[in-house]
Enzyme design. Sequence first.
Site, PDB file in Angstrom:
ATOM      1  N   TYR A 231       0.825  -1.217   0.000  1.00 21.44           N
ATOM      2  CA  TYR A 231       0.000   0.000   0.000  1.00 21.44           C
ATOM      3  C   TYR A 231       0.862   1.271   0.000  1.00 21.44           C
ATOM      4  CZ  TYR A 231      -3.184   3.706   1.366  1.00 21.44           C
ATOM      5  OH  TYR A 231      -3.863   4.906   1.427  1.00 21.44           O
ATOM      6  N   LYS A 235       1.298   3.979  -3.083  1.00 27.05           N
ATOM      7  CA  LYS A 235       0.924   5.399  -2.926  1.00 27.05           C
ATOM      8  C   LYS A 235       2.131   6.296  -3.236  1.00 27.05           C
ATOM      9  CE  LYS A 235      -2.603   6.813  -1.827  1.00 27.05           C
ATOM     10  NZ  LYS A 235      -3.801   7.099  -2.679  1.00 27.05           N
TER      11      LYS A 235
HETATM   12  N1  NAI Z   1      -8.695   6.310   4.885  1.00 26.66           N
HETATM   13  C1  NAI Z   1      -7.591   6.938   5.246  1.00 26.66           C
HETATM   14  O1  NAI Z   1      -7.276   7.063   6.440  1.00 26.66           O
HETATM   15  C2  NAI Z   1      -6.700   7.527   4.202  1.00 26.66           C
HETATM   16  C3  NAI Z   1      -6.963   7.425   2.843  1.00 26.66           C
HETATM   17  N2  NAI Z   1      -6.113   8.000   1.930  1.00 26.66           N
HETATM   18  C4  NAI Z   1      -6.367   7.938   0.488  1.00 26.66           C
HETATM   19  O2  NAI Z   1      -7.632   8.515   0.240  1.00 26.66           O
HETATM   20  C5  NAI Z   1      -8.236   7.901  -0.886  1.00 26.66           C
HETATM   21  C6  NAI Z   1      -9.643   7.469  -0.524  1.00 26.66           C
HETATM   22  O3  NAI Z   1      -9.556   6.549   0.541  1.00 26.66           O
HETATM   23  P1  NAI Z   1     -10.833   6.071   1.348  1.00 26.66           P
HETATM   24  O4  NAI Z   1     -11.965   6.944   1.022  1.00 26.66           O
HETATM   25  O5  NAI Z   1     -10.432   5.865   2.738  1.00 26.66           O
HETATM   26  O6  NAI Z   1     -11.046   4.635   0.696  1.00 26.66           O
HETATM   27  P2  NAI Z   1     -12.382   3.946   0.163  1.00 26.66           P
HETATM   28  O7  NAI Z   1     -12.046   2.538  -0.080  1.00 26.66           O
HETATM   29  O8  NAI Z   1     -13.514   4.245   1.059  1.00 26.66           O
HETATM   30  O9  NAI Z   1     -12.625   4.691  -1.207  1.00 26.66           O
HETATM   31  C7  NAI Z   1     -11.946   4.382  -2.367  1.00 26.66           C
HETATM   32  C8  NAI Z   1     -12.945   4.392  -3.508  1.00 26.66           C
HETATM   33  O10 NAI Z   1     -12.240   4.068  -4.702  1.00 26.66           O
HETATM   34  C9  NAI Z   1     -13.037   3.177  -5.428  1.00 26.66           C
HETATM   35  N3  NAI Z   1     -12.212   2.334  -6.277  1.00 26.66           N
HETATM   36  C10 NAI Z   1     -11.393   1.337  -5.896  1.00 26.66           C
HETATM   37  N4  NAI Z   1     -10.859   0.761  -6.967  1.00 26.66           N
HETATM   38  C11 NAI Z   1     -11.334   1.404  -8.046  1.00 26.66           C
HETATM   39  C12 NAI Z   1     -11.152   1.257  -9.427  1.00 26.66           C
HETATM   40  N5  NAI Z   1     -10.378   0.297  -9.925  1.00 26.66           N
HETATM   41  N6  NAI Z   1     -11.782   2.105 -10.253  1.00 26.66           N
HETATM   42  C13 NAI Z   1     -12.614   3.061  -9.780  1.00 26.66           C
HETATM   43  N7  NAI Z   1     -12.830   3.233  -8.469  1.00 26.66           N
HETATM   44  C14 NAI Z   1     -12.200   2.411  -7.619  1.00 26.66           C
HETATM   45  C15 NAI Z   1     -13.749   2.325  -4.399  1.00 26.66           C
HETATM   46  O11 NAI Z   1     -14.905   1.712  -4.952  1.00 26.66           O
HETATM   47  C16 NAI Z   1     -14.048   3.351  -3.334  1.00 26.66           C
HETATM   48  O12 NAI Z   1     -15.322   3.909  -3.511  1.00 26.66           O
HETATM   49  C17 NAI Z   1      -7.331   6.751  -1.295  1.00 26.66           C
HETATM   50  O13 NAI Z   1      -6.574   7.156  -2.407  1.00 26.66           O
HETATM   51  C18 NAI Z   1      -6.448   6.544  -0.083  1.00 26.66           C
HETATM   52  O14 NAI Z   1      -5.201   6.042  -0.445  1.00 26.66           O
HETATM   53  C19 NAI Z   1      -5.026   8.711   2.334  1.00 26.66           C
HETATM   54  C20 NAI Z   1      -4.729   8.843   3.648  1.00 26.66           C
HETATM   55  C21 NAI Z   1      -5.521   8.267   4.689  1.00 26.66           C
HETATM   56  C1  LIG Z   2      -2.667  -2.522  17.420  1.00 23.45           C
HETATM   57  C2  LIG Z   2      -4.149  -2.268  17.377  1.00 23.45           C
HETATM   58  C3  LIG Z   2      -4.633  -2.156  18.789  1.00 23.45           C
HETATM   59  O1  LIG Z   2      -5.897  -1.703  19.019  1.00 23.45           O
HETATM   60  C4  LIG Z   2      -4.477  -1.029  16.605  1.00 23.45           C
HETATM   61  C5  LIG Z   2      -4.331  -1.227  15.124  1.00 23.45           C
HETATM   62  C6  LIG Z   2      -4.630   0.068  14.463  1.00 23.45           C
HETATM   63  C7  LIG Z   2      -4.432   0.014  12.956  1.00 23.45           C
HETATM   64  C8  LIG Z   2      -5.552  -0.777  12.355  1.00 23.45           C
HETATM   65  C9  LIG Z   2      -4.337   1.433  12.428  1.00 23.45           C
HETATM   66  C10 LIG Z   2      -3.158   2.181  13.058  1.00 23.45           C
HETATM   67  C11 LIG Z   2      -2.707   3.209  12.034  1.00 23.45           C
HETATM   68  C12 LIG Z   2      -3.720   3.125  10.930  1.00 23.45           C
HETATM   69  C13 LIG Z   2      -3.316   3.619   9.539  1.00 23.45           C
HETATM   70  C14 LIG Z   2      -2.862   5.057   9.591  1.00 23.45           C
HETATM   71  O2  LIG Z   2      -3.875   5.875  10.117  1.00 23.45           O
HETATM   72  C15 LIG Z   2      -2.455   5.576   8.249  1.00 23.45           C
HETATM   73  C16 LIG Z   2      -3.260   5.162   7.109  1.00 23.45           C
HETATM   74  C17 LIG Z   2      -3.162   5.913   5.986  1.00 23.45           C
HETATM   75  C18 LIG Z   2      -3.787   5.547   4.790  1.00 23.45           C
HETATM   76  O3  LIG Z   2      -3.498   6.106   3.735  1.00 23.45           O
HETATM   77  C19 LIG Z   2      -4.776   4.435   4.792  1.00 23.45           C
HETATM   78  C20 LIG Z   2      -5.182   3.974   6.155  1.00 23.45           C
HETATM   79  C21 LIG Z   2      -4.009   3.868   7.116  1.00 23.45           C
HETATM   80  C22 LIG Z   2      -3.054   2.825   6.553  1.00 23.45           C
HETATM   81  C23 LIG Z   2      -4.488   3.486   8.542  1.00 23.45           C
HETATM   82  C24 LIG Z   2      -5.039   2.040   8.576  1.00 23.45           C
HETATM   83  C25 LIG Z   2      -5.332   1.533  10.002  1.00 23.45           C
HETATM   84  C26 LIG Z   2      -4.116   1.652  10.921  1.00 23.45           C
HETATM   85  C27 LIG Z   2      -3.010   0.739  10.433  1.00 23.45           C
END
Ligand code: NAI
Ligand SMILES: C[C@@H](CO)CCC[C@@H](C)[C@H]1CC[C@H]2[C@@H]3[C@H](O)CC4=CC(=O)CC[C@]4(C)[C@H]3CC[C@]12C
Length: 441
Positions: A231, A235
Amino acid sequence: MPVDCQVATRGRCGSRGGGQRARGLGWAPFLERARREEKRAEGRRRCGGPASPGGSLSSGQRGRPGTVAAARMAACAEAPELVYLVTGGCGFLGEHVVRMLLEQEPRLRELRVFDLRLSPWLEELKTGPVQVTAIQGDVTQAHEVAAAVSGAHVVIHTAGVVDVFGRVSPETIYKVNVQGTQNVIEACVQMGTRFLVHTSSMEVVGPNIKGQPFHRGDEDTPYEAVHKHPYPQSKAQAERLVLEANGREVRGGLTLVTCALRPTGIYGEGHQIMRDFYRQGLRLGGRLFRAVPASVEHGRVYVGNVAWMHVLVARELEQRAALMGGQVYFCYDQSPYKSYEDFNMEFLGPCGLRLVGTRPLLPHWLLVLLTALNTLLQWLLRPLVLYAPLLNPYTLAMANTTFTVSTNKAQRHFGYKPLFSWEVSRARTILWLQGKEGSAQ
Ligand SMILES: NC(=O)C1=CN([C@@H]2O[C@H](COP(=O)(O)OP(=O)(O)OC[C@H]3O[C@@H](n4cnc5c(N)ncnc54)[C@H](O)[C@@H]3O)[C@@H](O)[C@H]2O)C=CC1
Ligand SMILES: C[C@@H](CO)CCC[C@@H](C)[C@H]1CC[C@H]2[C@@H]3[C@H](O)CC4=CC(=O)CC[C@]4(C)[C@H]3CC[C@]12C
């Protein structure tokens, strides 16, 4: 410890959580106050009112915040002209970006929402003044991306596979996150679309495989960014592609302007992992057990503020191309620095859960052993069932490594201030967890 199996379904829409009410500690009046504050902010955020508390410097009015409201009014009076495309628009973040654009971008004529799986809530958005076009498509299919991009002024590329639990193969993670991003870039070039905002991640920086802390770092903090997990690797590669594409000539002879936003761990309405912890706590009789030391700080940011940053960047990219093109910005707000578990308790506590232990209940070596066991089980069970627990060597390392951000680059470059205070972000998240929020998120 969360060692149980996490089901690989999304179930983002219409969840009503466990429905527990906030217990003791006078939460009800607080939530009520936050709800009122939010309602007022909502009114102000609508077209014509200053975006509170942050606000943006709207095009043509930069450096004169006093005239923002007037500029918005003027923009509303003009015929809306812009076409935006949001990839991954039905995801956790994507949905917030879509809704934020509809609320905050008065120049919007058409909003295209592109996703592998389209969500039912899109239907209700189609009745508003902006044309909302739902496009079911796959970013790994270049022709589908090109068709969706054709005629768009701005692309916000949030689509991606977010998986650190071993649910998705490394090949698929690469294909979607890297090849998919390359397809988006090529489509912009071919179709003459000039502005591309890419959702990157803090993970392109760290934590690295050595588990070195990144304490209150900013975009220029030196840090050895070395990854092994698919992952973060994907990214990092995708972000590089996007930044390298800045300045490329697009059809028509103008240049592509790109930038990347790096959210830390996003939380808020629709956050699946938070809901998993909540359900797990309910199953364990209202308790969760501390597994990581409280001293390890983890950066978190509210989904509404991340969405707001995307909207602002997209809006400002044209006027500030020389400054913002090819840049990266961490996403940040006023959320407190805490350990991953203590931060989650800000929401789970008012929902009736308790975090047991002031120190980790199990020694670290035993947790490491458990993660190894989980990895083995995942491998053994793979032919039969997908065993994807929250706890694995990678997530344990993540949770055990300080990674926090302290920067004002987004404010300096494009006038970003968080739209949602910490109190409002917290209240909205709690209401969602309790199933009291009206939204389908
Ligand atoms: N959730 C988090 O804590 C973080 C997320 N991100 C980034 O933010 C973005 C969105 O993440 P989330 O909303 O959390 O994930 P999510 O899984 O909820 O949303 C991703 C969306 O992309 C769509 N998708 C996946 N594969 C696809 C494909 N082949 N074609 C078209 N659409 C597709 C999925 O159907 C989904 O709706 C991602 O790029 C992720 O890397 C960055 C930092 C933290
Ligand atoms: C050891 C466990 C005890 O309760 C807790 C485990 C927590 C993990 C599931 C999360 C800890 C850190 C998170 C990630 C972090 O916030 C950064 C991220 C960035 C992204 O772009 C996608 C999501 C994630 C990888 C996020 C996922 C969940 C954790 C690994």
